[in-house]
Write an enzyme that holds these catalytic residues in place. Structure first.
Site, short mmCIF file in Angstrom:
data_model
loop_
_atom_site.label_atom_id
_atom_site.label_comp_id
_atom_site.label_asym_id
_atom_site.label_seq_id
_atom_site.Cartn_x
_atom_site.Cartn_y
_atom_site.Cartn_z
N GLU A 102 65.66 65.72 48.86
CA GLU A 102 65.89 64.41 49.47
C GLU A 102 67.19 63.81 48.96
OE1 GLU A 102 65.25 62.43 51.73
OE2 GLU A 102 63.19 61.72 51.82
N ASP A 103 67.76 62.92 49.75
CA ASP A 103 68.97 62.20 49.34
C ASP A 103 68.65 61.12 48.32
OD1 ASP A 103 67.49 60.80 51.21
OD2 ASP A 103 69.19 60.20 52.45
N ASP A 106 63.34 55.79 47.23
CA ASP A 106 63.45 54.33 47.21
C ASP A 106 62.04 53.77 46.96
OD1 ASP A 106 64.20 51.70 47.78
OD2 ASP A 106 64.50 52.02 49.90
N PHE A 156 71.78 48.93 48.80
CA PHE A 156 71.89 49.86 49.90
C PHE A 156 73.17 50.68 49.74
CE2 PHE A 156 73.20 51.22 54.10
CZ PHE A 156 72.03 51.79 54.55
N ARG A 169 78.16 59.04 56.88
CA ARG A 169 77.52 60.23 56.30
C ARG A 169 78.56 61.24 55.82
NH1 ARG A 169 71.99 60.16 57.64
NH2 ARG A 169 71.51 59.34 59.70
P1 5GP Z 1 61.52 55.64 50.75
O1 5GP Z 1 60.43 56.20 51.63
O2 5GP Z 1 61.52 56.20 49.36
O3 5GP Z 1 61.51 54.13 50.77
O4 5GP Z 1 62.89 55.97 51.43
C1 5GP Z 1 63.40 57.22 51.58
C2 5GP Z 1 64.42 57.27 52.71
O5 5GP Z 1 64.96 55.97 53.04
C3 5GP Z 1 65.60 58.09 52.28
O6 5GP Z 1 65.40 59.44 52.55
C4 5GP Z 1 66.73 57.49 53.08
O7 5GP Z 1 66.80 58.08 54.35
C5 5GP Z 1 66.34 56.04 53.25
N1 5GP Z 1 67.02 55.19 52.24
C6 5GP Z 1 66.48 54.61 51.15
N2 5GP Z 1 67.40 53.90 50.46
C7 5GP Z 1 68.56 54.04 51.14
C8 5GP Z 1 69.91 53.54 50.94
O8 5GP Z 1 70.24 52.82 50.00
N3 5GP Z 1 70.82 53.93 51.87
C9 5GP Z 1 70.54 54.70 52.94
N4 5GP Z 1 71.52 55.02 53.77
N5 5GP Z 1 69.29 55.19 53.17
C10 5GP Z 1 68.32 54.86 52.27
#
Ligand code: 5GP
Length: 179
Positions: A102-103, A106, A156, A169
């Site tokens: 994963e990138d 969050d 963000f 990206r």
């Molecule tokens: P989670 O389910 O942990 O809240 O979020 C995971 C996904 O939300 C990540 O794979 C990503 O696509 C998106 N995401 C979460 N934080 C960020 C951020 O700061 N920037 C961007 N561009 N995407 C985010």
């Protein structure tokens, strides 16, 4: 019209720091698996495209790449808790070594969804959850990545695979928009 310009994006993690971290993570991963065993690297699109592509270049071993696609942010800059599984097509991973890449983690909702899904549906021998970024302070679940690159504040970020409304990206670094 896009309401943010590349000039508004402040560098948070420069390219050279990302690249040396990715090499470090690849080495860590390589050391965890016997060299004669297949490693299935699952790239979670679209955000982890850059990280995953770089990571696999540095892993010496029997790497196989698979791709799944999930959407959780849409065009928002806060997690919508509205997870959309767009494509989860995968081969049989029963008894295999699997790494979900994963990138960013969050809230942790995507990670939890994926880890539960893989454990229940695929029954891998080993399952690792690897994330380049970790927004620990935003977590809404108990889940933590097994391996991660950088812990960041609850802001963000965009660049190096991560987008803002579909843009940025392609940048080789990670940045944020100051208020
Ligand atoms: P989670 O389910 O942990 O809240 O979020 C995971 C996904 O939300 C990540 O794979 C990503 O696509 C998106 N995401 C979460 N934080 C960020 C951020 O700061 N920037 C961007 N561009 N995407 C985010």
């Amino acid at each position: 019209m896009l309401d943010k310009d590349i000039k508004d994006l402040k560098v948070l993690i420069p390219e050279d720091r990302i690249q040396s971290k990715v090499k470090e993570l690849a080495q860590q991963i390589e050391n965890m698996f016997p060299s004669d065993e297949d490693i299935y690297v699952i790239c979670v699109l679209k955000g982890s495209v850059m990280f995953c592509a770089d990571l696999v270049k540095y892993i010496k071993g029997k790497v196989r790449m698979e791709f799944i696609r999930i959407s959780s942010y849409g065009n928002e800059t806060k997690s919508t808790n509205n997870l959309q599984a767009i494509d989860l097509t995968l081969p049989d991973l029963n008894g295999k070594n699997v790494i979900i890449v994963e990138d960013i983690i969050d809230t942790g909702l995507t990670a939890k969804f994926l880890v539960d899904l893989f454990k229940i549906q695929h029954k891998p021998k080993t399952l690792l959850f690897v994330s380049l970024l970790n927004k620990k302070c935003a977590r809404q679940t108990k889940i933590e990545p097994d391996i991660y690159g950088f812990e960041i504040d609850d802001k963000f970020v965009a660049g190096y695979g991560l987008d803002y409304k579909g843009y940025f990206r392609n940048l080789p670094y990670i940045g944020y928009f100051p208020n």
